[in-house]
Design an enzyme around this catalytic site. Structure first.
Site, mmCIF file in Angstrom:
data_model
loop_
_atom_site.group_PDB
_atom_site.id
_atom_site.type_symbol
_atom_site.label_atom_id
_atom_site.label_comp_id
_atom_site.label_asym_id
_atom_site.label_seq_id
_atom_site.Cartn_x
_atom_site.Cartn_y
_atom_site.Cartn_z
ATOM 1 N N CYS A 114 0.962 -1.416 0.104
ATOM 2 C CA CYS A 114 0.063 -0.127 0.017
ATOM 3 C C CYS A 114 0.718 1.126 0.112
ATOM 4 O O CYS A 114 0.651 2.234 -0.900
ATOM 5 C CB CYS A 114 -0.919 -0.254 1.292
ATOM 6 S SG CYS A 114 -2.251 1.372 1.340
ATOM 7 N N CYS A 210 -5.644 -3.512 7.721
ATOM 8 C CA CYS A 210 -6.880 -2.790 7.888
ATOM 9 C C CYS A 210 -8.251 -3.218 7.075
ATOM 10 O O CYS A 210 -9.084 -3.201 7.599
ATOM 11 C CB CYS A 210 -6.675 -1.378 7.504
ATOM 12 S SG CYS A 210 -6.103 -0.940 5.984
#
Length: 370
Positions: A114, A210
């Site tokens: 990410c 997440c």
């Protein structure tokens, strides 16, 4: 209130700072500190996923309530705030890669992927398009100016240091990035948020992965790749079948629990995963000792380094003494828990030299026999 140096090259009131706002307390405080400099501040939030229960789950990030929290903080601070839908990009570059890595028997680290793509490439590009002087984030690392330019160093608070997840940052990106929380402990960050009356002051930290609801990563992998649930055999290193499993995605190298193969004379651990045969290979703890690892896609943060270094092969591991020739990372002492798919991050003291991805390992037993 602490006021870190944003290292701006012009007077602050002539500058524009873009802040990556995830909706958590860290990025919210960064936005507050940026606004306090007198610069024009723009908050940007990327909506990265929408997995139903994950969007409202405590510890999620960049979805649902988090976006609303970021917007509320921006309003309180009186700064501009924009939300961009990056769900498709995130799914392709992070979630699909996460699933494919597990399918290949490796242990992925989606946080690094990410940072490599969506955050430090796409978001940084947005900030530059907006004419910003820098992009500030809430990571707990330090940007230190050295003799040859900007260097990346561990965060001052060892319990919060996130340098392992940022090894793939390029020198060009580091020139533009700012990490104003790197010299602070988390307690001070929360205190700043309380002083400012930010509603996120006591918001729980986001979790490591997440986008995974309830920590059930196997569920997400099977949703993306339905064939991931195919079972296979649990075998010893000599091929003796000890039992069966319900999919490689339920196992990682070094795992002991969940094997369900009781009655063995000694504890057994996952030694390797074989995606071609769908076999989980187990062995004694001694079989987990690794002498060296081959590293791919190496990123150097600055000039090549040939002095003493340490290596960190898991996010929660302590750095250990090692040597690196550009391809092979050789540990001074056998290291445990080294798994293909994870990152090997190299340090000189507190400075992050760079790192790469672990492609394969050399067992200590093999090294001794050679």
């Amino acid at each position: 209130m602490s006021q870190p140096d944003f290292q701006l090259s012009r007077p602050a009131d002539e500058c524009r700072i873009v802040v990556a706002m995830s909706g958590g307390v860290d990025s919210s405080v960064v936005a507050a500190l940026a606004a306090k400099t007198g610069a024009e501040v723009i908050g940007i939030t990327l909506q990265l996923y929408d997995h139903g229960e994950a969007t409202g789950r405590t510890g999620s990030c960049c979805a649902g309530q988090d976006i609303r929290d970021a917007r509320a903080v921006a309003e309180k601070l009186g700064i501009a705030h924009y939300v961009f839908d990056y769900e498709s990009r995130f799914r392709e570059s992070v979630i699909d890669d996460f699933a494919d890595e597990y399918m290949a028997g490796r242990t992925p680290i989606p946080c690094i992927r990410c940072n490599q793509g969506v955050k430090f490439k796409d978001l940084l590009g947005m900030a530059r398009d907006l004419g910003a002087d820098c992009l500030a984030t809430g990571h707990y690392v330090r940007r230190v100016m050295g003799e040859n330019g900007a260097e990346l160093h561990r965060g001052a608070d060892p319990a919060r240091d996130q340098s392992y997840f940022l090894f793939a940052t390029t020198p060009d990106q580091l020139d533009y990035l700012r990490f104003p929380l790197g010299g602070m402990p988390k307690q001070e960050v929360r205190e700043i948020a309380r002083e400012l009356g930010l509603a996120v002051a006591m918001k729980p930290d986001s979790q490591d992965i997440c986008f995974v609801p309830d920590g059930d990563y196997a569920k997400i992998v099977k949703k993306v790749r339905p064939e991931a649930g195919e079972g296979g055999e649990i075998v010893t290193r000599d091929g003796t079948v000890l039992g069966a499993h319900q999919g490689l995605i339920h196992f990682t190298v070094g795992q002991r629990r969940g094997l369900e193969i009781g009655g063995q004379p000694e504890p057994l651990y996952v030694v390797r995963l074989e995606p071609e045969t769908r076999r989980v290979v187990v062995g004694p703890k001694s079989a987990l000792a690794v002498a060296a690892a081959r590293i791919e896609d190496v990123n150097w943060l600055g000039e090549a380094f040939e002095g003493p270094m340490t290596a960190k092969v898991r996010s929660l591991a302590k750095p250990v003494s090692a040597r690196f020739d550009g391809a092979m990372l050789v540990f001074d002492m056998p290291e445990y828990g080294v798994s293909p798919g994870q990152a090997a991050v190299l340090y000189s003291g507190d400075r992050i030299l760079g790192g790469g991805w672990i492609a394969e390992t050399v067992a200590a037993e093999e090294a001794l026999a050679a």
